[in-house]
Scaffold this motif. Structure first.
Motif, PDB file in Angstrom:
ATOM      1  N   VAL A  51      -0.541   2.424  -3.450  1.00 59.32           N
ATOM      2  CA  VAL A  51      -1.549   1.659  -4.205  1.00 59.32           C
ATOM      3  C   VAL A  51      -2.823   1.534  -3.374  1.00 59.32           C
ATOM      4  O   VAL A  51      -3.936   1.739  -3.876  1.00 59.32           O
ATOM      5  CB  VAL A  51      -1.008   0.252  -4.580  1.00 59.32           C
ATOM      6  CG1 VAL A  51      -2.132  -0.660  -5.064  1.00 59.32           C
ATOM      7  CG2 VAL A  51       0.076   0.368  -5.645  1.00 59.32           C
TER       8      VAL A  51
ATOM      9  N   VAL B   7       2.909  -1.504 -10.057  1.00 61.40           N
ATOM     10  CA  VAL B   7       3.975  -0.657  -9.503  1.00 61.40           C
ATOM     11  C   VAL B   7       5.288  -1.419  -9.371  1.00 61.40           C
ATOM     12  O   VAL B   7       6.356  -0.835  -9.249  1.00 61.40           O
ATOM     13  CB  VAL B   7       3.589  -0.049  -8.128  1.00 61.40           C
ATOM     14  CG1 VAL B   7       2.468   0.946  -8.289  1.00 61.40           C
ATOM     15  CG2 VAL B   7       3.243  -1.125  -7.120  1.00 61.40           C
TER      16      VAL B   7
ATOM     17  N   LEU C 274      -0.142  -5.489  -6.798  1.00 54.79           N
ATOM     18  CA  LEU C 274       1.045  -4.621  -6.797  1.00 54.79           C
ATOM     19  C   LEU C 274       1.864  -4.759  -8.086  1.00 54.79           C
ATOM     20  O   LEU C 274       2.892  -4.102  -8.241  1.00 54.79           O
ATOM     21  CB  LEU C 274       1.932  -4.950  -5.590  1.00 54.79           C
ATOM     22  CG  LEU C 274       1.293  -4.727  -4.213  1.00 54.79           C
ATOM     23  CD1 LEU C 274       2.240  -5.185  -3.108  1.00 54.79           C
ATOM     24  CD2 LEU C 274       0.925  -3.257  -4.019  1.00 54.79           C
TER      25      LEU C 274
ATOM     26  N   ASN D  72      -6.474   2.838  -4.265  1.00 57.92           N
ATOM     27  CA  ASN D  72      -7.609   1.918  -4.315  1.00 57.92           C
ATOM     28  C   ASN D  72      -8.730   2.350  -3.369  1.00 57.92           C
ATOM     29  O   ASN D  72      -9.911   2.196  -3.685  1.00 57.92           O
ATOM     30  CB  ASN D  72      -7.153   0.495  -3.991  1.00 57.92           C
ATOM     31  CG  ASN D  72      -6.362  -0.119  -5.142  1.00 57.92           C
ATOM     32  OD1 ASN D  72      -6.372   0.401  -6.258  1.00 57.92           O
ATOM     33  ND2 ASN D  72      -5.682  -1.219  -4.877  1.00 57.92           N
TER      34      ASN D  72
END
Ligand SMILES: [Zn+2]
Length: 215
Positions: A168, A142, A139, A172
């Motif tokens: 995210v 972001v 993370l 992904n």
């Protein structure tokens, strides 16, 4: 016999209730499920004890295929050596079970997202926070803009992080060729969701606007 702890004792009591009610009344269903499962939906949720997908969606046995982990994350498609547990589950759900939908459900007050925001576990050894730090480092990208705009403390920043984490994971998921192709062919739908613990409300992500709307 090994002594049963209070916490396990509580679970065993729950198991006995399940045997009397849940299992007995759904006996036919269990008999069918014994041969195979064919859930239509995969749910990826956090391990947090407050956000059990089966409870929130009130589903019966066999209805949802679930992966839970710290912060409800899906790692990108990676072929590096390692034990890719989530990837294995995604591969199985999409390729073998042929689920029609994958729901990534983030949640409010997520400790994993909070740690990603504060980076408080940064630099810890594996076994002392390092596994979590490494996991939520997905993370980091972001996190930067959120930390700059909203800081690293308080619900506004935390919620932004929790929402960003869902996005995210969806991105992904789409890095898995099999998932991306199935989505393009219309055989698989990806959805982002968010469960707010404080008021028990479920929100769905509108990927056009990037906003979460009450379900
Ligand atoms: Zn969480």
């Amino acid at each position: 016999m090994t002594e049963i702890s209070d916490s396990l004792g509580g679970l065993i009591a729950g198991y006995r209730r399940f045997r009397e009610t849940g299992w007995e009344t759904e006996r036919e269903r269990w008999a069918t499920l014994q041969a195979s499962q064919s859930p239509r939906t995969m749910v990826i949720a956090c391990s947090d004890s407050r956000v059990d997908p089966a409870q929130i969606f009130d589903v019966r046995p066999g209805e949802i295929f679930v992966v839970r982990n710290v912060a409800a994350l899906v790692p990108p498609f990676e072929t590096t050596p390692g034990r890719h547990g989530v990837s294995a589950a995604v591969e199985f759900a999409a390729g073998f079970l042929k689920v029609q939908e994958i729901v990534v459900m983030g949640h409010g007050m997520c400790g994993g997202c909070q740690a990603a925001l504060t980076q408080k576990l940064h630099g810890q050894e594996p076994g002392s926070g390092g596994f979590v730090a490494d996991w939520i480092a997905m993370l980091d990208e972001v996190r930067g803009p959120i930390a700059r705009e909203l800081g690293t403390e308080g619900r506004a920043a935390e919620r932004a992080m929790e929402h960003a984490a869902v996005k995210v994971s969806l991105a992904n998921l789409r890095s898995f060729p099999q998932v991306r192709e199935k989505e393009q062919r219309g055989e698989l739908v990806l959805r982002g969701a968010f469960f707010a613990i404080s008021d028990g409300l479920l929100y769905l992500l509108d990927e056009q606007t990037g906003e979460f709307q009450p379900a």
